[in-house]
Scaffold this active site. Structure first.
Site, mmCIF file in Angstrom:
data_model
loop_
_atom_site.group_PDB
_atom_site.id
_atom_site.type_symbol
_atom_site.label_atom_id
_atom_site.label_comp_id
_atom_site.label_asym_id
_atom_site.label_seq_id
_atom_site.Cartn_x
_atom_site.Cartn_y
_atom_site.Cartn_z
ATOM 1 N N GLN A 272 -37.677 75.696 53.729
ATOM 2 C CA GLN A 272 -36.360 75.654 53.210
ATOM 3 C C GLN A 272 -35.001 75.264 54.278
ATOM 4 O OE1 GLN A 272 -35.858 74.944 49.616
ATOM 5 N NE2 GLN A 272 -37.916 75.081 50.226
ATOM 6 N N HIS A 275 -34.037 71.518 54.821
ATOM 7 C CA HIS A 275 -33.291 70.688 54.065
ATOM 8 C C HIS A 275 -31.920 70.183 54.851
ATOM 9 C CE1 HIS A 275 -35.069 70.201 50.197
ATOM 10 N NE2 HIS A 275 -35.485 71.297 50.287
ATOM 11 N N GLU A 341 -31.727 81.349 45.193
ATOM 12 C CA GLU A 341 -32.059 80.088 44.486
ATOM 13 C C GLU A 341 -33.588 80.017 44.277
ATOM 14 O OE1 GLU A 341 -31.792 75.261 45.034
ATOM 15 O OE2 GLU A 341 -31.593 76.666 46.828
ATOM 16 N N HIS A 342 -34.161 80.417 45.433
ATOM 17 C CA HIS A 342 -35.912 80.584 45.328
ATOM 18 C C HIS A 342 -36.064 81.843 45.718
ATOM 19 C CE1 HIS A 342 -34.769 76.326 46.697
ATOM 20 N NE2 HIS A 342 -35.569 76.125 45.369
ATOM 21 N N ASP A 375 -40.952 72.704 44.615
ATOM 22 C CA ASP A 375 -40.139 71.631 44.825
ATOM 23 C C ASP A 375 -40.808 70.435 44.184
ATOM 24 O OD1 ASP A 375 -38.346 72.824 46.141
ATOM 25 O OD2 ASP A 375 -38.840 72.651 48.134
ATOM 26 N N GLU A 429 -3.985 89.736 11.846
ATOM 27 C CA GLU A 429 -3.750 88.845 12.830
ATOM 28 C C GLU A 429 -2.443 88.166 12.699
ATOM 29 O OE1 GLU A 429 -7.174 86.588 13.842
ATOM 30 O OE2 GLU A 429 -8.287 88.511 14.544
#
Length: 444
Positions: A272, A275, A341-342, A375, A429
């Site tokens: 990762q 990236h 995220e992962h 992925d 109301e």
């Protein structure tokens, strides 16, 4: 001979009793400051909103030195890209598409009608967004997988009109990378725009006229990841179009105990980090031995990593660390607070531990379920919430492209049965006209 310095910073939380908020403050987190680039992006969006494709092409030429002949990619170029695609890549993409479709085809919600009494029904009807723009980034790598991950759920939802936007490339005569074009054609997408960055988001949102006079129809929703400028443009355009999320740099957290293989753990952390220099790689473990072994593995594997400079920058950044905890129970608290995220679970009883996770974009269970699988070919979607947003948001799915509409149908008798309560609540109301709208129906 002294030992080399550790690759990853260490955060020792052993013995600490912290709340979820305190844990979030203690854990590593990088990310990009979207607010800081808004002053740069706002004029880009405004110019594209006013001048359309001409402005988008001007910005592309200025920023990237590329000006395509037109925004829309010709059909012949899509056909040629698919015909010229490497056979192995084509086969791998087909497998990815099949598996992703298999998972997403079962996600579509069905309409539900609730009967509250004789003649009183409310139906929740699910309707797809009509036109969607799918952004596929350029940059450090080519991402045909992002085409698949965006297009497949949109198609499964029943979206009628799809357009893929991806940056033009100088080496491809102002077209997006041919692998991107091939992936789009493989999926049956026939509208691809050669435009990238913030100007692409703005053009998708506002539309315009192409260089040949053809209309570039604006979309109702924009999905897909991108850099900080793309994210800022999505924020600025979200009052005009829907967006999936504001994607930040990718991140992986690994919850592992003494049973984990440090070779696997290190490889997954590196994968990762590959990236982006801002990518986050975090190991949470009660095992100091595993922490030491993983750090040693990282140092060794980095020697043969292709993108070594980028990976090293990510691993040594403030967003990456090894977090030491007392036990697996404490590790669960940490990863739920981090909301990665992962998230990989590499422990003695990985399925049981995974069942206790409440905050993660996607969970990868056991030593044979690496994030790299997700992925590409797990069938799950890889467009996932980042920067802790998994605490409240989900990844891209069929539901992203659906709108729930409540259809209310009451008969006269059914309305009369509840009319007194409606009038009472409207009066409470101080909205008497609301009550009158019901009362007047029964005056005659």
């Amino acid at each position: 001979m002294t030992a080399p310095p550790p690759v990853l910073t260490r955060i020792d939380l052993r013995g600490a009793e912290l709340t979820a908020a305190e844990l979030r403050a203690a854990l590593p987190r990088g990310g990009a400051d979207v607010e800081a680039v808004l002053p740069t992006v706002r004029p880009i969006v405004a110019a594209v909103a006013e001048r359309g494709a001409e402005a988008a092409l001007d910005f592309g030429a200025s920023f990237d030195g590329v000006r395509p002949h037109a925004i829309r990619v010709p059909d012949a170029a899509l056909d040629a890209a698919l015909a010229g695609l490497d056979c192995d890549v084509c086969e791998a993409l087909q497998v990815m598409v099949e598996r992703t479709r298999a998972v997403h085809s079962g996600q579509r919600r069905t309409d539900v009608t609730t009967t509250l009494g004789p003649g009183a029904t409310v139906t929740e009807r699910w309707v797809p967004v009509e036109r969607v723009g799918l952004y596929v980034p350029g940059g450090n790598a080519v991402y045909p997988s992002s085409v698949v991950m965006n297009v497949v759920p949109a198609q499964a939802a029943g979206v009628d009109s799809l357009v893929v936007a991806s940056p033009p490339q100088a080496q491809w005569d102002g077209m997006p990378h041919p692998t991107i074009l091939a992936a789009a054609r493989l999926l049956g997408v026939d509208e691809v725009w050669a435009v990238g960055g913030a100007q692409a988001v703005a053009l998708l949102a506002y539309g315009g006229t192409d260089t040949d006079g053809a209309a570039l129809t604006p979309v109702d929703m924009i999905t897909g990841p991108g850099n900080i400028y793309v994210t800022a443009a999505k924020r600025l355009c979200r009052s005009r179009v829907g967006i999936d999320a504001e994607a930040g740099p990718t991140e992986i957290a690994i919850l592992a105990d003494h049973t984990a293989d440090p070779v696997h753990v290190a490889a997954d952390l590196i994968s990762q980090a590959e990236h982006d220099e801002l990518a986050a790689s975090v190991l949470v473990t009660p095992s100091e031995d595993l922490a030491d072994a993983t750090d040693a593995e990282l140092a060794g594997q980095l020697q043969t990593t292709v993108h070594r400079e980028r990976v090293t920058a990510a691993l040594t950044g403030r967003q990456s660390a090894i977090v030491l905890v007392d036990d697996v129970d404490a590790a669960v608290l940490v990863v739920n607070a981090y909301a990665a995220e992962h998230l990989e679970i590499q422990t003695a009883d990985a399925p049981q531990v995974a069942s206790r996770i409440r905050s993660a974009g996607a969970i990868f269970v056991g030593p044979w379920s690496p994030v790299s699988l997700g992925d590409y070919c797990a069938g799950s979607n890889h467009v996932l919430p980042t920067a802790g947003c998994a605490r409240h948001s989900s990844g891209l799915s069929v539901q992203t492209f659906l709108r729930g509409i409540h259809v209310v149908e009451y008969t006269e008798a059914a309305l009369k049965d509840v009319s007194g309560h409606v009038i009472t609540l409207a009066t409470a109301e101080d909205l008497p006209a609301h009550g009158e709208a019901v009362r007047r129906r029964f005056e005659r």
